[in-house]
Scaffold this motif. Structure first.
Motif, mmCIF file in Angstrom:
data_model
loop_
_atom_site.group_PDB
_atom_site.id
_atom_site.type_symbol
_atom_site.label_atom_id
_atom_site.label_comp_id
_atom_site.label_asym_id
_atom_site.label_seq_id
_atom_site.Cartn_x
_atom_site.Cartn_y
_atom_site.Cartn_z
ATOM 1 N N MET A 52 3.104 -11.112 13.059
ATOM 2 C CA MET A 52 3.064 -12.557 12.999
ATOM 3 C C MET A 52 1.609 -12.961 13.123
ATOM 4 S SD MET A 52 5.083 -15.244 15.340
ATOM 5 C CE MET A 52 6.607 -14.757 14.608
ATOM 6 N N ASN A 53 1.159 -13.783 12.198
ATOM 7 C CA ASN A 53 -0.248 -14.150 12.243
ATOM 8 C C ASN A 53 -0.491 -15.317 13.191
ATOM 9 O OD1 ASN A 53 0.548 -16.431 10.825
ATOM 10 N ND2 ASN A 53 -0.135 -15.641 8.869
ATOM 11 N N VAL A 54 -1.760 -15.475 13.553
ATOM 12 C CA VAL A 54 -2.146 -16.464 14.561
ATOM 13 C C VAL A 54 -1.885 -17.883 14.083
ATOM 14 C CG1 VAL A 54 -4.101 -17.342 15.889
ATOM 15 C CG2 VAL A 54 -3.847 -14.896 15.545
ATOM 16 N N ILE A 100 7.877 -8.694 10.579
ATOM 17 C CA ILE A 100 8.272 -7.666 11.550
ATOM 18 C C ILE A 100 9.017 -6.545 10.827
ATOM 19 C CG2 ILE A 100 9.791 -7.181 13.511
ATOM 20 C CD1 ILE A 100 9.081 -10.032 14.521
ATOM 21 N N ALA A 101 9.941 -6.900 9.958
ATOM 22 C CA ALA A 101 10.706 -5.895 9.216
ATOM 23 C C ALA A 101 9.797 -5.065 8.309
ATOM 24 C CB ALA A 101 11.800 -6.568 8.397
ATOM 25 N N GLN A 102 8.826 -5.728 7.688
ATOM 26 C CA GLN A 102 7.908 -5.005 6.799
ATOM 27 C C GLN A 102 7.058 -4.004 7.583
ATOM 28 O OE1 GLN A 102 5.074 -7.511 4.826
ATOM 29 N NE2 GLN A 102 4.451 -5.922 3.386
ATOM 30 N N SER A 103 6.559 -4.398 8.745
ATOM 31 C CA SER A 103 5.740 -3.474 9.537
ATOM 32 C C SER A 103 6.585 -2.302 10.037
ATOM 33 C CB SER A 103 5.056 -4.200 10.695
ATOM 34 O OG SER A 103 5.989 -4.618 11.650
ATOM 35 N N GLN A 104 7.851 -2.563 10.388
ATOM 36 C CA GLN A 104 8.741 -1.479 10.807
ATOM 37 C C GLN A 104 9.010 -0.511 9.651
ATOM 38 O OE1 GLN A 104 10.187 -0.820 13.864
ATOM 39 N NE2 GLN A 104 9.062 -2.502 14.796
ATOM 40 N N SER A 105 9.240 -1.060 8.474
ATOM 41 C CA SER A 105 9.508 -0.220 7.297
ATOM 42 C C SER A 105 8.296 0.632 6.939
ATOM 43 C CB SER A 105 9.882 -1.081 6.099
ATOM 44 O OG SER A 105 11.087 -1.747 6.335
ATOM 45 N N GLN A 106 7.113 0.028 7.008
ATOM 46 C CA GLN A 106 5.894 0.772 6.688
ATOM 47 C C GLN A 106 5.674 1.898 7.696
ATOM 48 O OE1 GLN A 106 2.298 -1.526 6.694
ATOM 49 N NE2 GLN A 106 1.103 0.101 5.752
ATOM 50 N N ALA A 107 5.913 1.620 8.970
ATOM 51 C CA ALA A 107 5.766 2.655 9.996
ATOM 52 C C ALA A 107 6.759 3.785 9.769
ATOM 53 C CB ALA A 107 5.946 2.053 11.386
ATOM 54 N N ASP A 108 8.002 3.443 9.447
ATOM 55 C CA ASP A 108 9.014 4.466 9.167
ATOM 56 C C ASP A 108 8.618 5.316 7.965
ATOM 57 O OD1 ASP A 108 10.546 3.591 11.287
ATOM 58 O OD2 ASP A 108 11.932 2.429 10.031
ATOM 59 N N PHE A 109 8.134 4.653 6.907
ATOM 60 C CA PHE A 109 7.735 5.370 5.695
ATOM 61 C C PHE A 109 6.584 6.329 5.984
ATOM 62 C CE2 PHE A 109 4.988 5.663 1.925
ATOM 63 C CZ PHE A 109 5.868 6.292 1.055
ATOM 64 N N LEU A 110 5.548 5.839 6.673
ATOM 65 C CA LEU A 110 4.393 6.696 6.957
ATOM 66 C C LEU A 110 4.769 7.845 7.893
ATOM 67 C CD1 LEU A 110 1.495 4.097 7.304
ATOM 68 C CD2 LEU A 110 1.917 5.695 5.433
ATOM 69 N N THR A 111 5.638 7.588 8.846
ATOM 70 C CA THR A 111 6.087 8.642 9.752
ATOM 71 C C THR A 111 6.873 9.699 8.983
ATOM 72 O OG1 THR A 111 6.206 7.071 11.580
ATOM 73 C CG2 THR A 111 7.422 9.132 11.836
ATOM 74 N N GLN A 112 7.737 9.247 8.080
ATOM 75 C CA GLN A 112 8.515 10.189 7.275
ATOM 76 C C GLN A 112 7.597 11.007 6.367
ATOM 77 O OE1 GLN A 112 11.265 8.341 4.575
ATOM 78 N NE2 GLN A 112 12.548 10.155 4.457
ATOM 79 N N GLN A 113 6.605 10.361 5.782
ATOM 80 C CA GLN A 113 5.664 11.073 4.914
ATOM 81 C C GLN A 113 4.880 12.116 5.703
ATOM 82 O OE1 GLN A 113 5.077 10.813 1.465
ATOM 83 N NE2 GLN A 113 7.060 9.801 1.634
ATOM 84 N N PHE A 114 4.438 11.753 6.906
ATOM 85 C CA PHE A 114 3.672 12.693 7.720
ATOM 86 C C PHE A 114 4.520 13.882 8.148
ATOM 87 C CE2 PHE A 114 2.239 14.244 11.876
ATOM 88 C CZ PHE A 114 0.985 14.705 11.514
ATOM 89 N N THR A 115 5.753 13.609 8.600
ATOM 90 C CA THR A 115 6.609 14.706 9.065
ATOM 91 C C THR A 115 7.067 15.619 7.932
ATOM 92 O OG1 THR A 115 8.548 13.273 8.987
ATOM 93 C CG2 THR A 115 7.434 13.501 11.113
#
Length: 109
Positions: free
Chosen positions: A1-3, A50-65
């Protein structure tokens, strides 16, 4: 959420509280609805963010693992922390909105 979204939400809450206490609406030279989006738009945008940041984190975590060489551990960890901070900010703002709503509803007319 931006300022700016948070500032706009807080300004709307203060204006509503002022009106509920019998004060005057904040004066403005332009139409306030043209200057700032309405509450539902801000809320939807915030939840989408919030949903977009969660999705991006999930994607990057999956890519790393999975062993992708394009994603480093620091990228995955930073995305996860950013998603956590975004979620916590959203929760705190929700708590403030609920508190403000409760205060307004408990005011005597």
């Amino acid at each position: 959420m931006n300022v700016s979204a948070v500032d706009s939400l807080l300004a709307q809450m203060r204006a509503t509280a002022s009106l509920a206490q019998g004060g005057a609406a904040p004066s403005s030279h332009s139409n306030p609805s043209a200057a700032a989006p309405d509450f539902s738009t801000l809320l939807k945008h915030s939840v989408d963010q919030i949903a977009q940041s969660q999705s991006q984190a999930d994607f990057l975590t999956q890519q790393f693992t999975s062993g992708s060489s394009n994603v480093s551990l620091s990228d995955a960890m930073m995305a996860m922390q950013k998603a956590t901070i975004t979620l916590q900010t959203g929760i705190q703002i929700r708590n403030k909105v609920v508190t403000a709503y409760t205060d307004i509803m408990n005011m005597q007319v």
